[in-house]
Design an enzyme around this catalytic site. Sequence first.
Site, short mmCIF file in Angstrom:
data_model
loop_
_atom_site.label_atom_id
_atom_site.label_comp_id
_atom_site.label_asym_id
_atom_site.label_seq_id
_atom_site.Cartn_x
_atom_site.Cartn_y
_atom_site.Cartn_z
CG ASP A 1 -13.91 0.69 30.46
OD1 ASP A 1 -13.61 1.04 29.10
OD2 ASP A 1 -14.60 1.61 31.06
CB CYS B 1 -19.88 -2.50 8.43
SG CYS B 1 -19.90 -2.46 10.38
CB CYS C 1 -24.38 -0.39 6.46
SG CYS C 1 -25.01 0.54 7.75
CB CYS D 1 -23.04 5.08 16.57
SG CYS D 1 -22.12 4.78 18.19
CB CYS E 1 -26.21 -0.37 14.62
SG CYS E 1 -25.37 -1.91 13.84
FE1 SF4 Z 1 -21.59 -1.32 10.54
FE2 SF4 Z 1 -24.10 -0.86 12.26
FE3 SF4 Z 1 -22.36 1.39 11.54
FE4 SF4 Z 1 -24.05 0.17 9.66
S1 SF4 Z 1 -24.86 1.16 11.27
S2 SF4 Z 1 -22.02 0.71 9.35
S3 SF4 Z 1 -23.86 -2.14 10.37
S4 SF4 Z 1 -21.89 -0.26 12.60
#
Ligand code: SF4
Length: 397
Positions: free
Chosen positions: A144, A198, A201, A253, A257
């Site tokens: 990190d 992704c 999405c 976020c 997901c």
């Molecule tokens: Fe990617 Fe998850 Fe964001 Fe959808 S919610 S764009 S799968 S990171």
Amino acid sequence: MAVSLTAGTNADWRKLKQEIVEAAPSLGIDKIGFASAEPFIELKDILLQHREKGYESGFEEPDIEKRVRPELSLEAPQSILAIAIAYPSKLADPPRSEPGAYRGIISRTSWGRDYHDVLRDRLAKLEAFIAERVPDARMQSMVDTGALVDRAVAERAGIGWSAKNCAIITPEWGSWVFLGEIITNIPFPADNSIMDQCGDCTICIDACPTGALVGPGQLNASRCISFVTQTKGYVDDEFKVKIGNRLYGCDTCQIVCPKNKGKNWTHQPEFQPDPEKVKPLLIPLLTMTNKEFKEQYGSISASWRGKKPIQRNAIIALGNFKDRSAVPVLSELLRTDTRPEIRATTAWALGRIGGTDSLAALEAAAAKELEAEVLREIQKAVELIKDHAWIPEEKQS
Ligand code: SF4
């Protein structure tokens, strides 16, 4: 059997890599990948643009060359080992937040023991494992706060893909993983990176409370709630409302997901949360001494900025809950606390809560307050309460 770095062949490094992959679970590592130690040239422009646009948090390594060039951290590096350790995303038996006993929430990244310590422990074990087999190897571990960008290393090493929410998503563990790496002068063969999954999405971008995800994989840290909760100063009113009851960090976020659906990892003992600590009652936080804070929160990563940001955020949460039972303690803070950011935030919270007791506390404080910023907050709060004075008190919240 030990191999010397100079005498080792490609076949030796392939074999050792296989041994490391097989040993990883017994070292407490959930996923391991191998990357070349070539400079991260493609990242440099992105980091420079990020800086130009003012998207940095200020917590990152300031020297961009160090962030993209492994050779500035370890002379003549040959490869990088990236590791991931999974952490929980759900509380088994969460305490309830209710009127008069409202609670805040601490980010999942800070559940259990400080992940920096846990990762350092795992990396030290991995270094010892390698040193036993290659005694003259050189290694430099990072977690990190190291120079390299953990996510860029993890992406190159095939740990996961760099997602639109700026997290690394692993196919196995989702994005609920901590990352760390070891730069070494052993020339391990590299793994392939993983394809972005992704697709079309944009759920995380749409769900971000402040629009901090300004594009796929682009975060304006200055608008990110996670960053804002870690600052020590005054917080803009826009962010105060959006902080909600978050005391540290923001997992929105990741929570939204779909790749994280059903993923909750409870096998790493150090990351098991104490529900009373990660979803604590707000009012007791306000009067906590430094000693009590250290005892209760010193071992979790959320304590790294000290007690003030968490107390300030607890006051914001009480304002957002419009918790009338908090008025006496908030009034006392406004009267006696020596920290102007705390007094100003308290004034804001009293203004949101409203009522005659809040108004009396604010007017009394206005008569004595010397800090211009605090006085401004007090005046705003007084006006807000007076504007709502025609509404019966019991209906104001
Ligand atoms: Fe990617 Fe998850 Fe964001 Fe959808 S919610 S764009 S799968 S990171």
